[in-house]
Motif scaffolding. Structure first.
Motif, PDB file in Angstrom:
ATOM      1  N   SER A  34       0.839  -1.204   0.000  1.00 15.26           N
ATOM      2  CA  SER A  34       0.000   0.000   0.000  1.00 15.26           C
ATOM      3  C   SER A  34       0.870   1.250   0.000  1.00 15.26           C
ATOM      4  CB  SER A  34      -0.913   0.027   1.227  1.00 15.26           C
ATOM      5  OG  SER A  34      -1.809  -1.051   1.191  1.00 15.26           O
ATOM      6  N   ASP A  86      -5.684  -0.486  -4.715  1.00 19.64           N
ATOM      7  CA  ASP A  86      -5.112  -1.056  -3.499  1.00 19.64           C
ATOM      8  C   ASP A  86      -6.084  -2.074  -2.900  1.00 19.64           C
ATOM      9  OD1 ASP A  86      -3.672  -1.686  -1.292  1.00 19.64           O
ATOM     10  OD2 ASP A  86      -3.684   0.320  -0.393  1.00 19.64           O
ATOM     11  N   GLU A  87      -5.848  -3.331  -3.185  1.00 14.76           N
ATOM     12  CA  GLU A  87      -6.710  -4.425  -2.718  1.00 14.76           C
ATOM     13  C   GLU A  87      -8.187  -4.093  -2.905  1.00 14.76           C
ATOM     14  OE1 GLU A  87      -5.765  -6.660   0.680  1.00 14.76           O
ATOM     15  OE2 GLU A  87      -3.778  -5.787   0.939  1.00 14.76           O
TER      16      GLU A  87
HETATM   17 MG   LIG Z   1      -2.214  -2.750   2.165  1.00 14.00          MG
END
Ligand SMILES: [Mg+2]
Ligand SMILES: Nc1ncnc2c1ncn2[C@@H]1O[C@H](COP(=O)(O)OP(=O)(O)O)[C@@H](O)[C@H]1O
Lengths: 262, 278
Positions: free
Chosen positions: A58, A178-179
Motif C-alpha cells: 500500500s 489497493d486491494e
Molecule cells: Mg495494504
C-alpha cells in the motif's frame, strides 16, 4: 490545462515509462517500510503487486501519487517528476486514479454526484457535460440504475464499481488499485474484477495490489512480489506465480493458494 | 445483595423476599416525597407567593412589550450572534487543524481565552472597550445590535470551534485521501468533502449551542441597552423593579422555556436518529 495530457501522449510516443520509480525509500519514524524500490511501468501495462501483509504494498502505491511523501528516491508519472519540490501535485493527481480497499465514496453525495464532483470542482466542467460522462461510466461498470442512490444503499461490490467510475471520470492516464476486492463478500468479488479486466483491455495503465492470484495470472503483464519493503521477485505471471524462484515467494503463494493446509 | 444471591429460592433472615424488600424501598421514597409536599403546602405562604410571582394584575403593563420588544430582541440577538459564531467558529476550527503553526496557535489561544472568561466580563469589556478603540465618530452598525451580535458571536465561536473540530476529526481519513487523489487541493477537499460531513455530525451539539446562546443573550445588558433594545431578562427585571413585583421575571423565564424546551426536544430527536443510523 492540456499540458499533462500532452506529456502523457509524448510518453506513449517515445515509449517512455508511464511510471518510473527509482531508489524509493519510505520510513514512518524509525520504521523503514520501503527499502529501495525500482519499478518502471510501460504505458498500457498492467502490473500486479503481491506480497504478505505489512510488506509495504500500500505504501508503494500511495507513494506513486504522493499520498505519502517518499523519504528518498524519485517518482515520475507521465514524465512529470512528482518528487520535485515544486511539483504541482494537485494537477498531477488529476490523471492518476486511485481505488481504495474501503471504497471511500463520499457518503453525503449521491452516486451521480460522487462521479461528477471532481469533474465539476477540479476540471471546472459544466453540470450537463459532467453528468453525461458520469452516466456513461456508471452504465459501463454496471450500476447505471443507481445514479440517484446514496452510497450507503449500495452493496460493497456496487460501491467499489462506483469508486472505479469516479476515478475514471477524471480521464486518468494511470489507475492505482489497493486491494480493491479485499473488503468484499466473496460473491461480489467477480463483478469488480470483471470491470477491472475490461479496463485493462482498453489499454489502461494499471498498478494493482491484490491477493486474487487467478486475476493476476489472467490480466497482469507483470507480477511483482514484495516482502519486507523490497521487491523480491518480478516477472510474468507464469514465472512469478507459476514457477517462483525464491523460497519466500513460494512460501507466500502456498499460504495464499492453500490457506487451509497451513 | 450477596444474601439474595446465595439464598435465592429460600427465605432470607429478614423474612422478606428480594422483591418485597425492593417494593419497601420504593414505598419509603414515595412517603418522603409526600411528606415534603404536605409540609410545603401547609407551612409556606402560597397566597403571598402568588401575589409576588404570578400576579395577573401586572399582565396589563407586561404585554405586549415583553413579547414585542423582549422576546423579539432576544431572538435577534441570539440569531445574529449564532450566525457570527457559526462562521467564526468554523474558521477557527479549520485554523486549529491547519498545517501552519501560527494558525494553530492563534486558534488555540482564542478558544482558551473565550472559554476561560465569563461571558458577562467579555460583554462588559466590549461595552466599554469598543467605543474607545472605534473612536468617538464611529460605531458598529445598528447600535447596539452590531455590538451585541459581535459579543455573542465572539463567545459562542469558541465553543462552536471545539464542536466543529470534533466533527472534522470524526470524518474518516480515507475521505480526504479519496478527494486528494481526485486532484482536489487540501482546501477544496475540506470545503467539498469534509465540512459537509462534519457539520452533519455536529448538528445536535450545535443545536445545544443555540440553546446556550439563548440563555447567554440575557447577559448582553452589560454592553449597554436602551429601553427599546432590551431583551427578555432586562425587560423582566426593569418591569419587576418598576412595579415592585416579580411576576415579569417569571413570565420572562416562561418565554425562554417556550424556545428552549422545543429545541431541547429537537436535540434529543436528532441524537436518537444519529444513534440509530450508526
Ligand atoms: Mg495494504
Ligand atoms: N501512516 C503510517 N504510519 C506508521 N506506520 C505505517 C503507516 N502506514 C503504514 N505503516 C506501516 O508500514 C508497514 C507497511 O504497511 P503497508 O504499506 O500498508 O503494507 P501492505 O499494504 O503490504 O500490507 C506496516 O508495518 C504498517 O504498519
Amino acid at each position: 490545462m492540456t499540458e499533462p495530457v500532452e506529456e502523457a501522449e509524448a510518453a506513449v510516443l517515445l515509449d517512455r515509462p508511464m511510471v518510473s520509480i527509482k531508489g524509493l525509500h519510505k520510513s514512518f519514524g524509525d520504521l523503514e517500510v520501503l527499502r529501495g524500490i525500482d519499478v518502471d511501468v510501460r504505458p498500457g501495462e498492467v502490473v500486479c503487486v503481491i506480497g504478505p501483509s505489512g510488506s509495504g504494498k500500500s505504501t508503494l502505491l500511495r507513494c506513486v501519487n504522493l499520498l505519502e511523501q517518499p523519504t528518498a528516491g524519485e517518482i515520475r508519472v507521465a514524465g512529470d517528476l512528482l518528487t520535485h519540490r515544486d511539483a504541482d501535485l494537485d494537477r498531477a493527481r488529476r490523471h492518476i486514479g486511485m481505488v481504495f480497499q474501503q471504497f471511500n465514496l463520499f457518503p453525503h453525495l449521491s452516486v451521480l454526484d460522487n462521479v461528477t464532483i471532481a469533474q465539476r470542482r477540479v476540471l471546472k466542467l459544466g453540470r450537463a457535460e459532467a453528468e453525461e460522462t458520469a452516466r456513461g461510466l456508471l452504465a459501463s461498470v454496471g450500476v447505471g440504475d443507481k445514479a440517484g442512490e446514496y452510497p450507503a444503499r449500495l452493496s460493497g461490490g456496487q460501491q467499489q464499481r462506483v469508486a472505479i467510475a469516479r476515478a475514471l471520470a477524471m480521464k486518468p492516464k494511470l489507475m492505482l488499485f489497493d486491494e480493491p476486492t479485499s473488503a468484499l463478500d466473496p460473491e461480489l468479488v467477480g463483478d469488480v474484477l470483471n470491470v477491472m479486466r475490461d479496463l485493462a483491455r482498453t489499454g489502461m495503465t494499471m498498478m494493482v495490489v491484490t491477493h486474487e492470484m487467478a486475476f493476476a495470472r489472467e490480466v497482469a503483464d507483470r507480477v511483482i512480489f514484495m516482502d519486507g519493503g523490497v521487491i523480491v521477485e518480478e516477472g510474468t505471471p507464469g514465472q512469478v506465480i507459476g514457477d517462483p524462484r525464491h523460497e519466500r515467494t513460494r512460501a507466500f503463494l502456498r499460504r495464499v493458494l492453500h490457506p487451509i493446509e497451513d | 445483595m450477596s444474601d439474595s444471591a446465595t439464598e435465592a429460592g429460600s427465605l432470607p433472615r429478614t423474612g422478606l423476599t428480594p422483591r418485597q424488600r425492593r417494593n419497601f424501598g420504593v414505598g419509603v421514597q414515595y412517603a418522603i416525597l409526600v411528606l415534603i409536599v404536605v409540609v410545603a403546602a401547609v407551612a409556606l405562604d402560597w397566597q403571598r407567593f402568588q401575589e409576588v410571582f404570578f400576579n395577573p394584575s401586572t399582565f396589563k403593563f407586561l404585554f405586549p412589550d415583553l413579547i414585542t420588544i423582549g422576546l423579539v430582541n432576544t431572538m435577534i440577538y441570539t440569531c445574529s450572534g449564532y450566525v457570527i459564531g457559526f462562521f467564526l467558529g468554523l474558521l477557527i476550527a479549520v485554523m486549529r487543524l491547519s498545517a501552519v503553526r501560527l494558525n494553530r496557535w492563534f486558534a488555540h489561544g482564542y478558544i482558551e481565552l473565550f472559554r476561560g472568561l465569563p461571558a458577562l466580563l467579555v460583554f462588559m469589556l466590549l461595552g466599554y472597550g469598543l467605543p474607545v478603540v472605534l473612536g468617538p465618530d464611529r460605531q458598529l452598525p445598528f447600535p447596539p445590535y452590531g455590538t451585541v451580535a459581535i459579543a455573542l458571536g465572539l463567545v459562542s465561536a469558541a465553543y462552536m470551534a471545539e464542536t466543529f473540530r470534533a466533527g472534522i476529526q470524526a470524518v474518516p481519513k480515507g475521505q480526504v485521501e479519496a478527494a486528494r487523489s481526485l486532484g482536489m487541493s487540501a482546501t477544496r477537499a475540506m470545503v467539498t468533502v469534509v465540512l459537509p460531513q462534519a457539520i452533519r455530525i455536529v448538528i445536535p451539539p450545535l443545536t445545544n449551542e443555540l440553546i446556550m446562546l439563548f440563555k447567554d443573550s440575557s447577559l448582553v445588558f452589560a454592553v449597554g441597552l436602551t429601553a427599546g433594545t432590551a431583551e427578555l431578562a432586562k425587560i423582566g427585571n426593569d418591569l419587576a423593579t418598576e412595579h415592585a413585583n416579580s411576576t415579569p421575571i417569571v413570565l420572562a423565564g416562561l418565554s425562554y422555556l417556550v424556545i428552549t424546551l422545543p429545541l431541547g426536544f429537537l436535540v434529543r430527536r436528532l441524537e436518537a436518529r444519529q444513534a440509530k443510523a450508526r
